[in-house]
Design a protein around this motif. Structure first.
Motif, PDB file in Angstrom:
ATOM      1  N   VAL A   1      -5.232   1.446 -25.243  1.00 40.41           N
ATOM      2  CA  VAL A   1      -5.521   0.068 -25.344  1.00 40.41           C
ATOM      3  C   VAL A   1      -5.476  -0.502 -23.996  1.00 40.41           C
ATOM      4  CG1 VAL A   1      -3.285  -0.759 -25.712  1.00 40.41           C
ATOM      5  CG2 VAL A   1      -5.038  -2.185 -26.832  1.00 40.41           C
ATOM      6  N   PRO A   2      -6.455  -1.645 -23.740  1.00 44.63           N
ATOM      7  CA  PRO A   2      -7.498  -2.160 -24.429  1.00 44.63           C
ATOM      8  C   PRO A   2      -8.907  -1.435 -23.884  1.00 44.63           C
ATOM      9  CG  PRO A   2      -7.019  -3.766 -22.742  1.00 44.63           C
ATOM     10  CD  PRO A   2      -6.056  -2.709 -22.436  1.00 44.63           C
ATOM     11  N   PHE A   3      -9.782  -1.100 -24.627  1.00 46.45           N
ATOM     12  CA  PHE A   3     -10.781  -0.645 -24.338  1.00 46.45           C
ATOM     13  C   PHE A   3     -12.151  -1.280 -25.149  1.00 46.45           C
ATOM     14  CE2 PHE A   3      -8.358   2.538 -22.860  1.00 46.45           C
ATOM     15  CZ  PHE A   3      -8.942   3.346 -21.902  1.00 46.45           C
ATOM     16  N   VAL A   4     -13.218  -1.412 -24.444  1.00 49.84           N
ATOM     17  CA  VAL A   4     -14.208  -1.907 -24.963  1.00 49.84           C
ATOM     18  C   VAL A   4     -15.095  -1.216 -25.976  1.00 49.84           C
ATOM     19  CG1 VAL A   4     -16.768  -3.151 -24.449  1.00 49.84           C
ATOM     20  CG2 VAL A   4     -14.935  -3.338 -22.918  1.00 49.84           C
ATOM     21  N   SER A   5     -15.278  -1.647 -27.226  1.00 45.62           N
ATOM     22  CA  SER A   5     -16.220  -0.911 -28.281  1.00 45.62           C
ATOM     23  C   SER A   5     -17.504  -0.306 -27.678  1.00 45.62           C
ATOM     24  CB  SER A   5     -16.166  -1.623 -29.361  1.00 45.62           C
ATOM     25  OG  SER A   5     -16.888  -1.026 -30.527  1.00 45.62           O
ATOM     26  N   THR A   6     -17.914   0.729 -27.757  1.00 43.80           N
ATOM     27  CA  THR A   6     -19.116   1.158 -27.282  1.00 43.80           C
ATOM     28  C   THR A   6     -19.901   2.060 -28.506  1.00 43.80           C
ATOM     29  OG1 THR A   6     -18.599   3.257 -26.154  1.00 43.80           O
ATOM     30  CG2 THR A   6     -18.786   1.205 -25.006  1.00 43.80           C
ATOM     31  N   PRO A   7     -21.118   2.360 -28.631  1.00 42.24           N
ATOM     32  CA  PRO A   7     -21.589   3.210 -29.990  1.00 42.24           C
ATOM     33  C   PRO A   7     -20.738   4.653 -29.627  1.00 42.24           C
ATOM     34  CG  PRO A   7     -23.403   2.042 -29.008  1.00 42.24           C
ATOM     35  CD  PRO A   7     -22.183   1.622 -28.033  1.00 42.24           C
ATOM     36  N   GLU A   8     -20.704   5.277 -28.341  1.00 38.95           N
ATOM     37  CA  GLU A   8     -20.076   6.367 -28.188  1.00 38.95           C
ATOM     38  C   GLU A   8     -18.805   6.590 -28.623  1.00 38.95           C
ATOM     39  OE1 GLU A   8     -18.928   9.691 -24.581  1.00 38.95           O
ATOM     40  OE2 GLU A   8     -20.164   7.487 -24.042  1.00 38.95           O
ATOM     41  N   ARG A   9     -17.836   5.706 -28.462  1.00 37.65           N
ATOM     42  CA  ARG A   9     -16.596   5.390 -28.812  1.00 37.65           C
ATOM     43  C   ARG A   9     -16.319   5.239 -30.268  1.00 37.65           C
ATOM     44  NH1 ARG A   9     -14.689   1.510 -23.636  1.00 37.65           N
ATOM     45  NH2 ARG A   9     -14.587   3.419 -22.075  1.00 37.65           N
ATOM     46  N   GLN A  10     -17.309   4.545 -30.801  1.00 35.20           N
ATOM     47  CA  GLN A  10     -17.359   4.405 -32.284  1.00 35.20           C
ATOM     48  C   GLN A  10     -17.495   5.676 -33.039  1.00 35.20           C
ATOM     49  OE1 GLN A  10     -20.355   1.491 -33.194  1.00 35.20           O
ATOM     50  NE2 GLN A  10     -19.269  -0.154 -31.952  1.00 35.20           N
ATOM     51  N   GLN A  11     -18.286   6.726 -32.421  1.00 38.17           N
ATOM     52  CA  GLN A  11     -18.529   7.802 -32.918  1.00 38.17           C
ATOM     53  C   GLN A  11     -17.308   8.927 -32.844  1.00 38.17           C
ATOM     54  OE1 GLN A  11     -22.217   9.468 -31.570  1.00 38.17           O
ATOM     55  NE2 GLN A  11     -23.413   8.163 -32.778  1.00 38.17           N
ATOM     56  N   ARG A  12     -16.604   8.809 -31.547  1.00 35.95           N
ATOM     57  CA  ARG A  12     -15.573   9.616 -31.153  1.00 35.95           C
ATOM     58  C   ARG A  12     -14.398   9.359 -32.029  1.00 35.95           C
ATOM     59  NH1 ARG A  12     -15.086  12.207 -25.092  1.00 35.95           N
ATOM     60  NH2 ARG A  12     -13.623  13.677 -25.598  1.00 35.95           N
ATOM     61  N   TYR A  13     -14.033   8.043 -31.856  1.00 37.95           N
ATOM     62  CA  TYR A  13     -12.589   7.418 -31.999  1.00 37.95           C
ATOM     63  C   TYR A  13     -12.643   6.652 -33.547  1.00 37.95           C
ATOM     64  CZ  TYR A  13     -11.810   8.970 -27.305  1.00 37.95           C
ATOM     65  OH  TYR A  13     -11.788   9.953 -26.305  1.00 37.95           O
TER      66      TYR A  13
END
Length: 251
Positions: A81-93
């Motif tokens: 924390v804190p991280f910006v939400s990205t499409p890649e991160r949404q798929q991975r985590y």
């Protein structure tokens, strides 16, 4: 009977005094959002309230951002924390609900004979200026796509010191982080720092955990506790007391 009562009392004491489960979170020193100094740690206070609701204790380990992800992938920490939400991160985590929404701005320092745009519509309009940023931050690829070369520093305070020294014209930074640096590191010259009227970028910051069933259940409890804070007004009280400029979530 006395033995049964004694056994019950012993079990009650063990339950009553047992420490709550600990969840370790990797992060980096990034005041005023997160810091080892509680006075400059919005997330620290927020998570303390959430932990009480969940019946857990959050422990923060501070390290470089890239190291945070390495430990998360190795399952050596529960979350980052804190991280910006990205499409890649949404798929991975698994991503938490939005912790806070913020904006980035372009800061400048008074220079004799220089003028600054009152407003700008897109990044391309700033090509005439030399711009400083931080290596590894989310905006590097955006500037590259716009054909703008950034003067990169290792961290935000160094970026502002270079701005003050005239190494470039504009420094991009999170609004609250920039204001914090100006207030704490340039107190005598704070009045000479300004920002362009047009915010550059809005982002929503989240917590990330690995994908598995146990984490999904814990994350659901976390999100409920966060929502409870917002509904009760406690979240807004923390933001107001810490004088943060945050944006409405989902706007």
């Amino acid at each position: 009977m006395r033995h049964l009562i004694a056994a019950w009392l012993a079990m009650w004491c063990m339950t009553a005094w047992a420490a709550p489960p600990e969840l370790v979170i990797a992060t980096n020193d990034y005041p005023p959002y997160i810091s080892a100094d509680p006075r400059q740690s919005f997330i620290g206070e927020l998570f303390e309230r959430i932990g009480k609701d969940m019946g857990v204790k959050f422990t923060f380990r501070f390290m470089p951002w890239k190291r945070c992800l390495v430990l998360l992938d190795a399952r050596d920490v529960w979350a980052v924390v804190p991280f910006v939400s990205t499409p890649e991160r949404q798929q991975r985590y698994l991503l938490s609900d939005t912790l806070y929404a913020r904006r980035a701005k372009f800061f400048y320092y008074d220079q004799p004979g220089r003028s600054w745009p009152g407003a700008n519509r897109d990044l391309a309009e700033l090509r005439q200026f030399r711009i400083g940023g931080v290596a590894g931050y989310w905006y590097e690829e955006l500037f590259k796509a716009a054909g703008i070369a950034l003067d990169l520093a290792n961290n935000d305070p160094t970026n502002f010191r270079k701005l003050q020294a005239g190494r470039f014209d504009l420094a991009i930074a999170d609004e609250n982080v920039g204001n914090y640096i100006i207030r704490t590191e340039f107190a005598r010259e704070a009045g000479r720092f300004h920002s362009l009227e047009t915010p550059y970028y809005r982002s929503e910051n989240v917590m990330m955990v690995n994908r598995d069933l146990a984490n999904a259940e814990l994350l659901a409890r976390f999100n409920r506790a966060l929502d409870n804070l917002r509904r009760s007004g406690a979240y807004d009280d923390i933001v107001s007391r810490r004088k943060l400029v945050l944006l409405p979530v989902g706007s």
